[in-house]
Design an enzyme around this catalytic site. Structure first.
Site, PDB file in Angstrom:
ATOM      1  N   CYS A 115      -8.496 -14.944 -15.044  1.00 22.81           N
ATOM      2  CA  CYS A 115      -9.593 -15.453 -14.198  1.00 22.81           C
ATOM      3  C   CYS A 115      -9.773 -14.633 -12.928  1.00 22.81           C
ATOM      4  CB  CYS A 115      -9.336 -16.896 -13.789  1.00 22.81           C
ATOM      5  SG  CYS A 115      -9.612 -18.057 -15.108  1.00 22.81           S
ATOM      6  N   CYS A 132      -1.208   8.043 -29.334  1.00 26.74           N
ATOM      7  CA  CYS A 132      -2.610   7.599 -29.362  1.00 26.74           C
ATOM      8  C   CYS A 132      -3.384   8.456 -28.370  1.00 26.74           C
ATOM      9  CB  CYS A 132      -2.738   6.106 -29.062  1.00 26.74           C
ATOM     10  SG  CYS A 132      -2.379   5.684 -27.354  1.00 26.74           S
TER      11      CYS A 132
END
Lengths: 356, 81
Positions: A182, A319
């Site tokens: 939040c 990656c």
């Protein structure tokens, strides 16, 4: 107990005085006295739940007031626990209120939760949610889940009478960079109020044995169009086989495995043959550019392609930037605990920067 | 095929739903194939290590078969409180 106090709910024929007696005997623990926890506490306290425990160690901040409506401007800077205990005490002097002036952590979770019948998960982070899940499974307690993302929310009841758990929906803890909270994403004041009220209702239904408890059902709420969608999900029986808590409930990005710099990795590539290199990027990224000898297993497929990995040789995980490979490393650490894995720091970005 | 998006998937795709044309949807036989297709189209979805998929309001594992008339939902975990 003044019987007039609860008359409006005891005259409900589905509820009645018998259900009210069950509330009086109930012991409910609310983890987190924030946007979700406060409405839960206010209603359970008002309705006559006999014992309410509160786990909270945060301080009231001015930015909390738009949604944590039990607090007022004079509470800013005070401990949330002290401030809410004072108000709840004034609201209902019959309730036994128990403050736990701490955050819920691995070393206190079982001890605190064991004293209660039901746990309300009103937390704002994944590590605590998985901790609550595992502790509730170990202690055989149901927990009422609520969580938000902007205008949306999820509500469910886990581990209720042998029903599914949070891990049946989401088996593994997401890494820190996957899902914003939040503070990062924002929350409209009234939405946690709605969700906390739904959690309070589920708790009341569990205690008083009325209606249909949201077990095996994930309720998805969207405040922007006021829609509710229910998704059914089954128990994965092995998720009930939790004997002890994990050593660590930190999110993956706080807990690294072995690492190797892109430079060292490059030197190793030049000097050693037959390295087991797994490139966890997408097929498209891999096709665009990859290290010679690297095999492509996209992160999203890794879980189902573990058999392609040679457990007896070291695995170098690669990656684009080093983040997905870190998630892959965590996955492999759990799935293949004896396999030695290295995360290439900085991934292809760093590697190409040095070796192009 | 309609795919409803929840939580962070809505932000990644930039819309609250995706309508797949029949020509694309017909090629996708399972949840796993759909996930791979969406991951390729919206690479941001690949970073979600834990995402639930529902087919016609029921939780669906990768092996579940899908067809063009199914309503799919992508339901990532949410953390806020």
């Amino acid at each position: 107990m003044n019987s007039k106090r609860y008359i409006r709910q005891t005259i409900l024929k589905e509820f009645g005085p018998e259900a009210q007696k069950k509330l009086v005997k109930a012991r409910v623990l609310v983890v987190g006295a924030g946007g979700l926890g406060l409405p839960v506490l206010q209603y359970l306290n008002a309705m006559g739940v006999g014992t309410l425990g509160i786990v909270e160690q945060d301080i009231v901040d001015i930015s909390n007031l738009q949604r944590q409506v039990l607090f007022d401007e004079n509470d800013v800077g005070r401990a949330k626990l002290a401030a809410c205990l004072e108000k709840l005490e004034a609201q209902n002097t019959d309730t036994l209120l128990i403050g736990h002036d701490t955050f819920l952590v691995r070393d206190n979770a079982l001890k605190i939760i064991s004293d209660y019948d039901i746990v309300i998960d009103a937390t704002d982070n994944f590590p605590t949610r998985y901790l609550i899940n595992d502790a509730c499974v170990i202690l055989n307690k149901p927990f009422v889940y609520g969580a938000l993302h902007g205008f949306e929310a999820q509500i469910s009841v886990f581990n209720y009478k042998g029903g599914p758990t949070y891990r049946c929906l989401y088996p593994t803890v997401p890494s820190e960079d996957e899902i914003p909270n939040c503070s990062e994403h924002g929350v409209l004041g009234v939405v946690p109020g709605i969700v906390g009220n739904l959690q309070a209702l589920e708790a009341i239904k569990i205690i008083s044995d009325i209606g249909e408890v949201l077990t095996g059902v994930l309720l998805l709420y969207n405040g922007l169009n006021n829609s509710f969608i229910k998704v059914n999900f089954p128990l994965v029986p092995e998720n009930l086989n939790i004997g002890v808590l994990q050593e660590n409930y930190e999110t993956p990005s706080c807990h690294f495995g072995l690492q190797i710099s892109a430079e060292e990795f490059g030197e190793l590539l030049a000097s050693k043959e037959n390295l087991q290199i797994i490139d966890v990027r997408t097929i498209e990224e891999y096709n665009l550019q990859h290290v010679e000898d690297a095999r492509n297993i996209p992160l999203i497929e890794l879980k189902n392609r573990l058999s392609e990995i040679n457990h007896n040789a070291e695995v170098y995980l690669l990656c684009q930037s080093g983040k997905r490979s870190q998630t892959a490393q965590l996955l492999l650490q759990e799935a293949l605990p004896n396999c030695i894995t290295y995360n290439v720091i900085g991934g292809m970005d760093q590697y190409s920067h040095i070796y192009s | 095929m309609t795919i409803l998006l929840f939580g962070i998937t809505k932000d990644i795709v930039g819309s609250s739903s995706i309508s797949l044309p029949i020509s694309s949807a017909n090629k996708l036989k399972t949840v796993k194939e759909l996930k791979n297709y969406l991951g390729n189209t919206y690479p941001g979805l690949n970073k979600l290590s834990s995402m639930a998929v529902a087919v016609n309001n029921a939780y669906a594992k990768d092996s579940v078969k899908i067809d063009n008339f199914d309503e799919i939902a992508l339901i990532p975990p949410v953390s806020g409180g």
